[in-house]
Design a protein around this motif. Structure first.
Motif, PDB file in Angstrom:
ATOM      1  N   PHE A   5     -10.081   8.771 -10.003  1.00 28.85           N
ATOM      2  CA  PHE A   5     -10.643   8.116  -8.606  1.00 28.85           C
ATOM      3  C   PHE A   5     -11.447   8.235  -8.400  1.00 28.85           C
ATOM      4  CE2 PHE A   5      -6.075  10.429  -9.904  1.00 28.85           C
ATOM      5  CZ  PHE A   5      -4.759   8.604  -9.179  1.00 28.85           C
ATOM      6  N   THR A   6     -11.836   7.166  -6.903  1.00 32.74           N
ATOM      7  CA  THR A   6     -12.411   7.024  -6.214  1.00 32.74           C
ATOM      8  C   THR A   6     -12.429   6.920  -5.766  1.00 32.74           C
ATOM      9  OG1 THR A   6     -14.589   5.296  -6.365  1.00 32.74           O
ATOM     10  CG2 THR A   6     -12.332   4.691  -6.616  1.00 32.74           C
TER      11      THR A   6
ATOM     12  N   ARG B 135      -9.735   2.448 -11.083  1.00 34.44           N
ATOM     13  CA  ARG B 135     -10.283   3.966 -11.006  1.00 34.44           C
ATOM     14  C   ARG B 135      -9.025   4.096 -10.054  1.00 34.44           C
ATOM     15  NH1 ARG B 135     -12.910   4.182 -14.444  1.00 34.44           N
ATOM     16  NH2 ARG B 135     -15.220   5.511 -15.336  1.00 34.44           N
ATOM     17  N   GLY B 136      -8.582   5.134  -9.731  1.00 34.39           N
ATOM     18  CA  GLY B 136      -7.614   5.403  -9.391  1.00 34.39           C
ATOM     19  C   GLY B 136      -8.173   5.757  -7.372  1.00 34.39           C
ATOM     20  N   LEU B 137      -7.146   5.617  -6.423  1.00 34.78           N
ATOM     21  CA  LEU B 137      -7.189   5.512  -5.278  1.00 34.78           C
ATOM     22  C   LEU B 137      -6.591   6.544  -4.120  1.00 34.78           C
ATOM     23  CD1 LEU B 137      -7.472   2.120  -4.302  1.00 34.78           C
ATOM     24  CD2 LEU B 137      -9.922   3.284  -4.271  1.00 34.78           C
TER      25      LEU B 137
ATOM     26  N   LEU C 106      -0.416  10.227  -0.677  1.00 38.75           N
ATOM     27  CA  LEU C 106      -0.293   9.168  -1.677  1.00 38.75           C
ATOM     28  C   LEU C 106      -1.562   8.665  -2.896  1.00 38.75           C
ATOM     29  CD1 LEU C 106       2.362   6.805   0.745  1.00 38.75           C
ATOM     30  CD2 LEU C 106       2.580   8.977  -0.581  1.00 38.75           C
ATOM     31  N   GLU C 107      -0.833   8.209  -3.269  1.00 42.04           N
ATOM     32  CA  GLU C 107      -2.146   7.697  -4.629  1.00 42.04           C
ATOM     33  C   GLU C 107      -1.106   6.665  -5.387  1.00 42.04           C
ATOM     34  OE1 GLU C 107      -0.864  10.499  -8.912  1.00 42.04           O
ATOM     35  OE2 GLU C 107      -2.665  11.328  -7.068  1.00 42.04           O
ATOM     36  N   VAL C 108      -2.811   6.031  -5.742  1.00 42.34           N
ATOM     37  CA  VAL C 108      -2.523   4.139  -6.564  1.00 42.34           C
ATOM     38  C   VAL C 108      -3.198   4.677  -7.549  1.00 42.34           C
ATOM     39  CG1 VAL C 108      -1.429   2.161  -6.007  1.00 42.34           C
ATOM     40  CG2 VAL C 108      -1.411   3.533  -4.093  1.00 42.34           C
TER      41      VAL C 108
ATOM     42  N   SER D  18       0.757   0.249  -8.490  1.00 41.35           N
ATOM     43  CA  SER D  18       1.565  -0.414  -7.331  1.00 41.35           C
ATOM     44  C   SER D  18       2.452   0.632  -6.444  1.00 41.35           C
ATOM     45  CB  SER D  18       2.388  -1.885  -7.722  1.00 41.35           C
ATOM     46  OG  SER D  18       3.408  -2.106  -8.685  1.00 41.35           O
ATOM     47  N   LEU D  19       2.164  -0.091  -5.244  1.00 40.69           N
ATOM     48  CA  LEU D  19       3.363   0.688  -4.230  1.00 40.69           C
ATOM     49  C   LEU D  19       4.560  -0.675  -3.617  1.00 40.69           C
ATOM     50  CD1 LEU D  19       1.666   3.341  -2.380  1.00 40.69           C
ATOM     51  CD2 LEU D  19       2.504   3.610  -4.310  1.00 40.69           C
TER      52      LEU D  19
END
Length: 449
Positions: free
Chosen positions: A24-25, A63-65, A100-102, A107-108
């Motif tokens: 993640f970044t 990278r994930g967020l 939350l994470e993406v 996608s959400l």
């Protein structure tokens, strides 16, 4: 051994790939993407919930967020309800969801509904809020939520049991129906009535209207280009029972019903009119526009257009029409009825047609023959009396100079014919304007001179 080596190599590569995806970044240069920057809802009545709208949130980065929170900027004050990929923004907790994470490439899906409180205003009011996405980097992104809320009077059902007047500047929403009891007169004035599915008006007494609109209660869209208010069959329509006489509809519009008006069979009274209509419109019915049995009906400067059944159908009785526009351009497949039908029988029963007169009018449509006069075969005793004068008729020429005078016979070969008479016939978007086009040859005829 070679197979084992390849398997281990593949496993290591897969684990490495998973490891990369799990990174993640918090870089402020990496942000979310959205399928829309605003959710624009249809107008809804206050306290009545909207349909569900949705949009997508994408992470197109490598990278994930992490999302610190997703919240409604105005909390629970505006009436919007939001679910982010299964997580509900509970209004009791400030309309926010956290942590939350993406992941990369993921996608959400976000779902939005709206129920507005009363706003005490006579016209639709804009309601806006922002759905705010706060990233771990501190970056805030938003999607605008917009809707219009309209205060209305909501009634499950209305039973009129004494002479009454209803005049209302607010929309009147009727969910189950309106009934006018026998020997009772209801006056409707300067009012718009919105009927729920299957609701309508049942008249056993007398209904008098002036400057009234009757339509379905759905304010949303079937498709982006097509509001439900252009789709037929949204409510039941008007029905006049055998005990009902002396009804008057003035400057009244009835649209998108199952059948616009039905006059039930009764003993024909030569001294009592069943229904009089003036400067009124019945448009886009899933059944008949006006269906009358053994009734005395008078129509002056009225429009009857676009019905899956007949626009006008008279079985027996008497009908007098002057300066009317009857146009059959019902757009949906499955066949359509006539523009005008008149007969002295129905099924196996005789219905004497004492008089059917039409003057200064227009009767046209898609088909080559939209005028259907039907007499009971082998029966010369049952009355079948009709006449046309100074009227455009889209039907094969009748060699009948006694009942048909000064007729403009319209055929598919005419240079101006059918829908070319009118300002706008838009079958794709179901938009119609039945005022005469400047090129029409029917000047002086119809309800819009």
């Amino acid at each position: 051994m070679t197979r084992l080596f390849l398997f281990l190599a593949f496993l290591v590569a897969s684990l490495a790939s998973c490891s990369d995806d799990d990174k993640f970044t918090a870089s402020p240069t990496v942000t979310l993407s959205f399928s829309t920057d605003s959710v624009k809802m249809d107008t809804v009545f206050s306290t009545v919930g909207s349909r569900t709208y949705d949009f997508w949130v994408y992470n197109r980065g490598s990278r994930g967020l992490h999302l610190q929170s997703v919240r409604l900027r105005q909390g629970n004050q505006t009436g919007f309800r939001v679910n982010v990929d299964g997580s509900y923004l509970d209004n009791a907790l400030g309309a926010v969801v956290t942590d939350l994470e993406v992941r990369s490439g993921d996608s959400l899906r976000v779902f939005v509904e709206f129920t507005a409180p009363h706003n005490q205003q006579p016209t639709p009011q804009l309601v806006e809020d922002d759905l705010v996405f706060l990233l771990e980097s501190g970056i805030q992104q938003r999607v605008v939520l917009r809707a219009f809320a309209w205060d209305a009077l909501l009634c499950d059902s209305i039973v009129v049991s004494s002479d009454s007047i209803i005049e209302c500047s607010q929309p009147l929403v009727i969910r189950r129906g309106l009934r006018v009891d026998s020997a009772v007169t209801l006056n409707l004035r300067n009012t718009t009535l919105f009927f729920h599915d299957k609701a309508g008006i049942d008249v056993y007494g007398t209904l008098i209207t002036d400057s009234v609109v009757m339509r379905g209660d759905r304010l949303d869209h079937m498709f982006d280009y097509l509001p439900y208010d252009r789709v037929s069959g949204q409510w039941r329509g008007l029905r006049f029972f055998p005990s009902s006489f002396e009804n008057e509809l003035i400057a009244t519009e009835i649209r998108n019903a199952e059948s616009g008006i039905v006059c039930d069979s009764t003993t024909f009274p030569s001294d009592r009119q069943r229904l009089y209509m003036e400067r009124s419109v019945v448009h886009n019915s899933a059944g008949h526009g006006l269906l009358a049995f053994n009734s005395w009906v008078g129509l002056l400067r009225c429009q009857f257009t676009n019905s899956a059944g007949d626009c006008l159908a008279f079985y027996g009785g008497a009908a007098v029409m002057d300066h009317c526009t009857v146009a059959q351009f019902y757009p949906f497949p499955g066949g359509r009825g006539a523009a005008l039908r008149f007969a002295n029988f129905y099924g196996e029963s005789a219905y004497p047609l004492h008089a059917m007169t039409m003057t200064n009018s227009i009767v046209t449509g898609y088909d080559d023959d939209v005028v259907m006069g039907q007499a009971l075969e082998g029966d010369s005793l049952t009355a079948f009396t009709y006449s046309f004068d100074n009227t455009l008729l889209r039907t094969p020429v009748l060699e009948d100079t006694v009942n048909c005078k000064n007729i403009m016979w319209e055929t598919a070969k005419d240079s101006i014919q059918g829908k070319q008479h009118f300002r706008l016939i838009d079958e794709q978007n179901l938009i119609y304007d039945f005022h005469l086009d400047s090129l029409s040859t029917a000047v002086g005829k119809g309800c819009y001179e």
